[in-house]
Structure formats: structure tokens, C-alpha cells
Design a protein around this motif. Structure first.
Motif, PDB file in Angstrom:
ATOM      1  N   ILE A  47       0.834  -1.202   0.000  1.00 32.31           N
ATOM      2  CA  ILE A  47       0.000   0.000   0.000  1.00 32.31           C
ATOM      3  C   ILE A  47       0.872   1.256   0.000  1.00 32.31           C
ATOM      4  CG2 ILE A  47      -1.655   1.344   1.363  1.00 32.31           C
ATOM      5  CD1 ILE A  47      -2.859  -1.388   2.233  1.00 32.31           C
ATOM      6  N   VAL A  48       1.886   1.285   0.861  1.00 33.99           N
ATOM      7  CA  VAL A  48       2.771   2.454   0.936  1.00 33.99           C
ATOM      8  C   VAL A  48       3.507   2.655  -0.388  1.00 33.99           C
ATOM      9  CG1 VAL A  48       4.867   3.357   2.038  1.00 33.99           C
ATOM     10  CG2 VAL A  48       3.033   2.410   3.431  1.00 33.99           C
ATOM     11  N   GLY A  49       3.992   1.558  -0.980  1.00 29.62           N
ATOM     12  CA  GLY A  49       4.672   1.658  -2.275  1.00 29.62           C
ATOM     13  C   GLY A  49       3.752   2.180  -3.355  1.00 29.62           C
ATOM     14  N   GLY A  50       2.506   1.719  -3.358  1.00 28.91           N
ATOM     15  CA  GLY A  50       1.533   2.209  -4.339  1.00 28.91           C
ATOM     16  C   GLY A  50       1.223   3.681  -4.155  1.00 28.91           C
ATOM     17  N   VAL A  51       1.073   4.102  -2.915  1.00 31.25           N
ATOM     18  CA  VAL A  51       0.806   5.517  -2.643  1.00 31.25           C
ATOM     19  C   VAL A  51       2.007   6.360  -3.056  1.00 31.25           C
ATOM     20  CG1 VAL A  51       0.447   7.206  -0.797  1.00 31.25           C
ATOM     21  CG2 VAL A  51      -0.890   5.111  -0.833  1.00 31.25           C
ATOM     22  N   ASN A  52       3.216   5.916  -2.732  1.00 35.08           N
ATOM     23  CA  ASN A  52       4.415   6.659  -3.142  1.00 35.08           C
ATOM     24  C   ASN A  52       4.507   6.760  -4.658  1.00 35.08           C
ATOM     25  OD1 ASN A  52       5.299   7.168  -0.557  1.00 35.08           O
ATOM     26  ND2 ASN A  52       6.684   5.413  -0.488  1.00 35.08           N
ATOM     27  N   SER A  56       4.024  10.464  -6.886  1.00 36.92           N
ATOM     28  CA  SER A  56       5.381  10.891  -7.236  1.00 36.92           C
ATOM     29  C   SER A  56       5.400  12.122  -8.123  1.00 36.92           C
ATOM     30  CB  SER A  56       6.122   9.756  -7.937  1.00 36.92           C
ATOM     31  OG  SER A  56       5.486   9.452  -9.160  1.00 36.92           O
ATOM     32  N   GLN A  57       4.326  12.408  -8.811  1.00 35.56           N
ATOM     33  CA  GLN A  57       4.201  13.576  -9.684  1.00 35.56           C
ATOM     34  C   GLN A  57       5.329  13.659 -10.704  1.00 35.56           C
ATOM     35  OE1 GLN A  57       3.813  16.931  -7.089  1.00 35.56           O
ATOM     36  NE2 GLN A  57       1.735  16.376  -6.452  1.00 35.56           N
ATOM     37  N   GLY A  58       5.757  12.535 -11.215  1.00 35.35           N
ATOM     38  CA  GLY A  58       6.763  12.512 -12.272  1.00 35.35           C
ATOM     39  C   GLY A  58       8.204  12.587 -11.802  1.00 35.35           C
ATOM     40  N   ASP A  59       8.439  12.679 -10.496  1.00 34.62           N
ATOM     41  CA  ASP A  59       9.804  12.724  -9.962  1.00 34.62           C
ATOM     42  C   ASP A  59      10.424  11.331 -10.076  1.00 34.62           C
ATOM     43  OD1 ASP A  59      12.146  13.294  -8.630  1.00 34.62           O
ATOM     44  OD2 ASP A  59      11.215  13.447  -6.644  1.00 34.62           O
ATOM     45  N   PRO A  60      11.507  11.198 -10.859  1.00 35.75           N
ATOM     46  CA  PRO A  60      12.092   9.869 -11.066  1.00 35.75           C
ATOM     47  C   PRO A  60      12.560   9.188  -9.772  1.00 35.75           C
ATOM     48  CG  PRO A  60      13.053  11.460 -12.592  1.00 35.75           C
ATOM     49  CD  PRO A  60      12.187  12.216 -11.638  1.00 35.75           C
ATOM     50  N   GLY A  61      13.062   9.944  -8.823  1.00 37.62           N
ATOM     51  CA  GLY A  61      13.510   9.371  -7.554  1.00 37.62           C
ATOM     52  C   GLY A  61      12.354   8.777  -6.760  1.00 37.62           C
ATOM     53  N   LYS A  62      11.233   9.499  -6.722  1.00 40.82           N
ATOM     54  CA  LYS A  62      10.059   9.007  -5.994  1.00 40.82           C
ATOM     55  C   LYS A  62       9.424   7.820  -6.716  1.00 40.82           C
ATOM     56  CE  LYS A  62       8.681  13.186  -3.540  1.00 40.82           C
ATOM     57  NZ  LYS A  62       7.590  14.156  -3.318  1.00 40.82           N
ATOM     58  N   LYS A  65      11.595   4.853  -5.882  1.00 39.86           N
ATOM     59  CA  LYS A  65      11.381   4.445  -4.495  1.00 39.86           C
ATOM     60  C   LYS A  65      10.048   3.719  -4.340  1.00 39.86           C
ATOM     61  CE  LYS A  65      10.924   6.265   0.178  1.00 39.86           C
ATOM     62  NZ  LYS A  65      10.764   7.473   1.007  1.00 39.86           N
ATOM     63  N   GLY A  66       8.996   4.234  -4.998  1.00 41.87           N
ATOM     64  CA  GLY A  66       7.692   3.591  -4.938  1.00 41.87           C
ATOM     65  C   GLY A  66       7.720   2.197  -5.550  1.00 41.87           C
ATOM     66  N   LYS A  67       8.391   2.058  -6.686  1.00 40.48           N
ATOM     67  CA  LYS A  67       8.494   0.752  -7.342  1.00 40.48           C
ATOM     68  C   LYS A  67       9.251  -0.245  -6.476  1.00 40.48           C
ATOM     69  CE  LYS A  67       8.351   1.953 -12.255  1.00 40.48           C
ATOM     70  NZ  LYS A  67       9.119   1.969 -13.513  1.00 40.48           N
ATOM     71  N   LYS A  68      10.371   0.200  -5.886  1.00 40.52           N
ATOM     72  CA  LYS A  68      11.159  -0.697  -5.037  1.00 40.52           C
ATOM     73  C   LYS A  68      10.353  -1.159  -3.831  1.00 40.52           C
ATOM     74  CE  LYS A  68      15.545   0.095  -4.335  1.00 40.52           C
ATOM     75  NZ  LYS A  68      16.803   0.781  -3.980  1.00 40.52           N
ATOM     76  N   LEU A  70       7.059  -1.281  -3.584  1.00 44.87           N
ATOM     77  CA  LEU A  70       5.973  -2.141  -4.078  1.00 44.87           C
ATOM     78  C   LEU A  70       6.482  -3.542  -4.383  1.00 44.87           C
ATOM     79  CD1 LEU A  70       2.966  -1.829  -4.769  1.00 44.87           C
ATOM     80  CD2 LEU A  70       3.644  -1.217  -7.079  1.00 44.87           C
ATOM     81  N   ILE A  71       7.611  -3.636  -5.063  1.00 45.67           N
ATOM     82  CA  ILE A  71       8.183  -4.942  -5.397  1.00 45.67           C
ATOM     83  C   ILE A  71       8.614  -5.679  -4.131  1.00 45.67           C
ATOM     84  CG2 ILE A  71      10.137  -6.078  -6.536  1.00 45.67           C
ATOM     85  CD1 ILE A  71       9.843  -3.949  -8.758  1.00 45.67           C
ATOM     86  N   SER A  72       9.204  -4.961  -3.188  1.00 45.05           N
ATOM     87  CA  SER A  72       9.610  -5.588  -1.925  1.00 45.05           C
ATOM     88  C   SER A  72       8.408  -6.144  -1.172  1.00 45.05           C
ATOM     89  CB  SER A  72      10.331  -4.583  -1.041  1.00 45.05           C
ATOM     90  OG  SER A  72      11.511  -4.132  -1.654  1.00 45.05           O
ATOM     91  N   GLY A  73       7.304  -5.415  -1.159  1.00 47.79           N
ATOM     92  CA  GLY A  73       6.095  -5.881  -0.501  1.00 47.79           C
ATOM     93  C   GLY A  73       5.525  -7.123  -1.167  1.00 47.79           C
ATOM     94  N   ILE A  74       5.523  -7.139  -2.491  1.00 46.71           N
ATOM     95  CA  ILE A  74       5.001  -8.299  -3.220  1.00 46.71           C
ATOM     96  C   ILE A  74       5.880  -9.523  -2.982  1.00 46.71           C
ATOM     97  CG2 ILE A  74       4.588  -9.239  -5.536  1.00 46.71           C
ATOM     98  CD1 ILE A  74       3.698  -6.368  -6.326  1.00 46.71           C
ATOM     99  N   VAL A  75       7.203  -9.338  -3.056  1.00 42.91           N
ATOM    100  CA  VAL A  75       8.123 -10.454  -2.811  1.00 42.91           C
ATOM    101  C   VAL A  75       7.962 -10.959  -1.375  1.00 42.91           C
ATOM    102  CG1 VAL A  75      10.563 -11.073  -2.592  1.00 42.91           C
ATOM    103  CG2 VAL A  75       9.780  -9.803  -4.580  1.00 42.91           C
ATOM    104  N   GLY A  76       7.826 -10.054  -0.426  1.00 46.45           N
ATOM    105  CA  GLY A  76       7.621 -10.448   0.967  1.00 46.45           C
ATOM    106  C   GLY A  76       6.348 -11.235   1.154  1.00 46.45           C
ATOM    107  N   LEU A  77       5.278 -10.813   0.493  1.00 46.03           N
ATOM    108  CA  LEU A  77       4.008 -11.526   0.603  1.00 46.03           C
ATOM    109  C   LEU A  77       4.106 -12.928   0.001  1.00 46.03           C
ATOM    110  CD1 LEU A  77       1.142 -11.128   1.651  1.00 46.03           C
ATOM    111  CD2 LEU A  77       0.506 -10.291  -0.599  1.00 46.03           C
TER     112      LEU A  77
END
Length: 94
Positions: A47-52, A56-62, A65-68, A70-77
Motif C-alpha cells: 500500500i505504501v509503495g503504491g501511494v508513493n 510521485s508527480q513525475g519525480d524519477p527518484g520518488k 522508491k515507490g516501485k522498489k 511495491l516490489i519488496s512488498g510483493i516479494v515479501g508476501l
């Protein structure tokens, strides 16, 4: 989901009519509780990754970070689900 797993653990303990506490029931209840807690944390990460990612408003860093996150949460699940399946298989084999 949490209440169902906790109820199942309590039901295991209550069904022991002889008054003896089974080690298998205790271990199963503890493992179920830990798996539920870790699963909840993984879902929160998703959820936090999806919200980030969405805010992000187009900011590549955000976005990265959101993708990482999100992927970490999915792998953890996925790891939690597989670990739960393995533990149940081992406990049922005993």
C-alpha cells in the motif's frame, strides 16, 4: 483474515477434550500468528509503495522508491505464503 486464523488456533486448543495441551497445536498457533503479522506488514508495504508511486508527480527518484517498495512488498508476501505452505506441510507430515 486475522480473526479467522486466531479463532482456528483457539479452536485447536479448545477441542483437546482430555485437558492436555498439544505441542503441535501450540506451535501451529504461534506460527499462524507470526505469519499473519508478517503478511500484514507485507500488505502495508504494498500500500505504501503504491501511494508513493501514485503521488510521485513525475519525480524519477520518488517513482523508483515507490516501485522498489511495491516490489519488496510483493516479494515479501509471496515468501510469507510459501513459508506458511511449507510449515503446514511439515506439521501435517509429522
Amino acid at each position: 483474515m486475522i480473526s479467522k486464523l486466531l479463532a482456528a488456533g483457539i479452536k485447536n486448543q479448545v477441542q483437546n477434550i482430555n485437558g492436555e495441551e498439544t505441542l503441535e497445536g501450540d506451535i501451529n498457533s504461534i506460527i499462524s500468528g507470526v505469519m499473519v503479522a508478517v503478511g500484514v506488514v507485507a500488505v502495508i508495504f504494498i500500500i505504501v509503495g503504491g501511494v508513493n508511486y501514485m503521488t510521485s508527480q513525475g519525480d524519477p527518484g520518488k517513482i523508483q522508491k515507490g516501485k522498489k517498495t511495491l516490489i519488496s512488498g510483493i516479494v515479501g508476501l509471496i515468501i510469507v505464503i510459501l513459508a506458511y505452505a511449507i510449515v503446514n506441510f511439515v506439521l501435517n507430515s509429522l
